[in-house]
Design a protein around this motif. Structure first.
Motif, PDB file in Angstrom:
ATOM      1  N   UNK A  87      -3.687 -23.385 -20.311  1.00  6.34           N
ATOM      2  CA  UNK A  87      -4.319 -24.617 -19.828  1.00  6.34           C
ATOM      3  C   UNK A  87      -3.269 -25.649 -19.429  1.00  6.34           C
ATOM      4  N   UNK A  88      -2.232 -25.781 -20.252  1.00  4.86           N
ATOM      5  CA  UNK A  88      -1.167 -26.742 -19.934  1.00  4.86           C
ATOM      6  C   UNK A  88      -0.430 -26.340 -18.660  1.00  4.86           C
ATOM      7  N   UNK A  89      -0.119 -25.049 -18.555  1.00  2.11           N
ATOM      8  CA  UNK A  89       0.576 -24.578 -17.354  1.00  2.11           C
ATOM      9  C   UNK A  89      -0.293 -24.745 -16.111  1.00  2.11           C
ATOM     10  N   UNK A  90      -1.606 -24.548 -16.292  1.00  2.29           N
ATOM     11  CA  UNK A  90      -2.542 -24.609 -15.164  1.00  2.29           C
ATOM     12  C   UNK A  90      -2.709 -26.021 -14.621  1.00  2.29           C
ATOM     13  N   UNK A 110      -0.459 -17.736  -8.837  1.00  2.00           N
ATOM     14  CA  UNK A 110      -0.801 -18.208 -10.181  1.00  2.00           C
ATOM     15  C   UNK A 110       0.144 -17.645 -11.232  1.00  2.00           C
ATOM     16  N   UNK A 111       0.500 -16.383 -11.090  1.00  2.36           N
ATOM     17  CA  UNK A 111       1.367 -15.723 -12.078  1.00  2.36           C
ATOM     18  C   UNK A 111       2.720 -16.397 -12.182  1.00  2.36           C
ATOM     19  N   UNK A 112       3.236 -16.880 -11.058  1.00  4.41           N
ATOM     20  CA  UNK A 112       4.537 -17.545 -11.059  1.00  4.41           C
ATOM     21  C   UNK A 112       4.515 -18.839 -11.862  1.00  4.41           C
ATOM     22  N   UNK A 113       3.338 -19.422 -12.040  1.00  2.00           N
ATOM     23  CA  UNK A 113       3.211 -20.698 -12.752  1.00  2.00           C
ATOM     24  C   UNK A 113       2.740 -20.511 -14.192  1.00  2.00           C
TER      25      UNK A 113
END
Length: 579
Positions: free
Chosen positions: A536-539, A475-478
């Motif tokens: 939220x956008x990155x997720x 998750x951190x990479x994204x």
């Protein structure tokens, strides 16, 4: 044990690091190059007015002189001698002197607290402590509180501590030189280094690394990275960490190259040193590359519109070009790095794909590796000609890697595996099984060609109410790859949501860009909403069940280890305390 193994023909690279034993290397890894290149510079310190540096001949002669004094003082094989100092040429002198006396070097982290260091000393019980002027005050306190320290010496020529305390110790330059140089060589199975991970205050865990472990690392790394007399390296990582000790210090000296130390984490200081020293390679951690990338992008953003558009266009098409043309396209950036930088070797923590690709487009490949202190420390690495982005590379020469079929844990076996945990056979047996396999505690897999991929830590896994497992590193990479985010960390928090009560939720802990904090203040609701929208956008690039349930903002840098790895447990503990 059920497992997935690398196919026999791709299990390791073909070299055998223990095929030949060079007595000169067995004697404390003092470079055999000393006789051949005795007038060539080996170590120097950037920005040092006293011109602290050693040629190969000076380094060997000084180390033997100090080691002879240690022997005269009654140091016996296996005795521990601690080093408390910044990374610098005289650290290297102390290290080689200790090993030449057949003692065990015990590197300490100067950034740790007195309480942490006292607990480590109480566990390892060194007979002597070698310290720098800058650490003299801390060393004096440790000497008072650790009654088993027989002597404390300064690795500097002498003088009061840099903190103005007036504390000083007798310098190793003032020690006698009886000429009774050590004649017995350190054997491959002899302990050489006793290292402790950061934050081991409650129950210190010392890793015993043998001389054979170090030799396997040095020869393996040299074989894949092709370090030689032309190699020049700017060193920015702490020498008390095995990654820097083996991958830069010992490996570069083994090849006859040159190392310049920079005791600053400021990008401008590091780039100035690179311009002066013209390094051919650097060993770094991901945070350094991220900071350099963001600094370049920030400078491009300040340019006029046509220059911004041109840079973006060149960055997009560069991957279609050979490396030499990429270097020409971005020549101004390469000039700032000294003009000779061929690659970065990166380890210590996961590197996000965006940063890796950014430097690759500039014509500076980043070779990711993987390891741990218990493996001396490198297990696998990408390298020249064998670089598969996203993986952490192939096993080092002589190293075996296996994936446990039951839970996907990465196991490794070979000449790199530590002798064990210091004075703790029970914990050693829990980590190294009866067949010699070291259980890393990491989850990963091997592709058909033997390249290793790491998904995360077994202990870091967040178990959701649905029973699904989440690897924070994925998750951190994204999530945190955004200009408005300085850094971030994913942790699991106790859920209080309906049927999920009692399980874990995903929490994103974010440190916004300093400009945003200065403009808005960390408690500003608008800043909170802005970061939440970004997350939220990155997720949206992740599966719905992997998206954070909560976003927490912090104003200060996340707590880190000596190699700039985020202390995830401490972040989680702070969240519990802060509510």
């Amino acid at each position: 044990m059920e497992s997935i193994s690398i196919p026999r023909h791709r299990r390791t690279r073909p070299a055998d690091p223990h095929k030949h034993h060079d007595p000169e290397h067995l004697s404390a890894l003092t470079p055999a190059r000393a006789a051949r290149f005795r007038h060539r510079q080996a170590l120097c310190l950037f920005g040092d007015e006293s011109n602290e540096s050693f040629t190969y001949g000076e380094l060997k002669a000084s180390a033997l002189r100090v080691s002879s004094y240690l022997l005269e003082q009654g140091i016996r094989p296996g005795d521990r001698i601690a080093i408390l100092s910044e990374s610098r040429p005289r650290w290297g002198l102390a290290f080689f002197a200790i090993l030449a006396a057949r003692a065990v070097a015990m590197p300490l982290d100067p950034s740790q607290s007195a309480d942490e260091l006292r607990a480590i000393l109480a566990n390892g019980k060194p007979r002597m402590l070698l310290t720098s002027t800058g650490c003299a005050s801390l060393a004096a306190r440790l000497e008072r509180e650790a009654g088993f320290l027989e002597q404390v010496y300064s690795i500097d020529p002498g003088g009061p501590g840099q903190d103005g305390s007036g504390t000083s110790f007798k310098s190793i330059d003032q020690l006698g030189a009886p000429g009774n140089y050590p004649r017995s060589l350190l054997l491959p199975n002899s302990p050489a280094v006793l290292s402790y991970t950061s934050g081991t205050m409650g129950n210190p865990k010392g890793v015993v690394t043998s001389l054979g472990n170090l030799i396997s690392q040095v020869r393996g790394l040299q074989a894949i990275m092709h370090n030689g007399t032309e190699t020049s390296c700017v060193s920015i990582l702490p020498l008390n960490h095995l990654f820097e000790l083996t991958a830069t210090f010992l490996t570069v000296l083994y090849g006859g190259g040159r190392i310049c130390y920079v005791n600053s984490l400021m990008p401008q200081d590091i780039t100035r040193a690179m311009q002066q020293q013209k390094p051919t390679c650097m060993v770094v951690v991901p945070l350094f590359l991220k900071l350099i990338r963001k600094r370049i992008q920030a400078e491009v953003a300040k340019q006029v519109a046509w220059k911004r558009v041109l840079f973006s266009a060149l960055l997009k098409v560069s991957l279609l070009m050979p490396k030499r043309l990429r270097r020409r396209l971005f020549q101004s950036i390469h000039t700032r790095f000294g003009g000779s930088l061929e690659y970065f070797a990166c380890g210590g923590a996961p590197l996000d794909p965006a940063t890796l690709q950014f430097f690759d487009r500039l014509g500076i490949p980043v070779y990711q590796g993987y390891g741990m202190a218990e493996a001396s420390p490198v297990i696998a690495s990408n390298a020249i000609g064998v670089n598969r982005p996203g993986s952490v590379g192939l096993a080092l020469p002589g190293v075996e890697i296996r994936i446990a079929k039951t839970d996907g844990e990465i196991l490794t076996r070979g000449p790199h595996v530590m002798r064990g945990y210091f004075d703790n056979p029970t914990q050693t047996a829990e980590t190294i099984d009866a067949d010699g396999w070291l259980h890393t505690g990491d989850i990963g897999y091997l592709d058909r060609d033997g390249y290793l991929y790491v998904n995360g830590r077994k202990k870091n896994i967040i178990v959701l109410g649905s029973g699904k497992n989440v690897h924070p590193e994925e998750l951190e990479a994204v999530l945190f790859d955004h200009a408005d985010i300085r850094e971030g960390c994913i942790v699991g928090i106790q859920s209080a949501r309906g049927i999920s009560d009692g399980s874990e939720d995903i929490c994103a802990v974010v440190v916004p860009h300093p400009d945003l904090i200065e403009a808005c203040g960390i408690g500003d609701p608008n800043l909170q909403r802005r970061i939440e929208r970004i997350i939220a956008d990155q997720a949206n690039r992740l599966a719905a069940w992997k998206r954070p349930a909560r976003v927490v903002l912090l104003a200060s840098e996340l707590p880190k280890t000596a190699t700039r790895k985020v202390k995830r447990r401490e972040v989680a503990r702070q969240l519990v305390i802060g509510g």
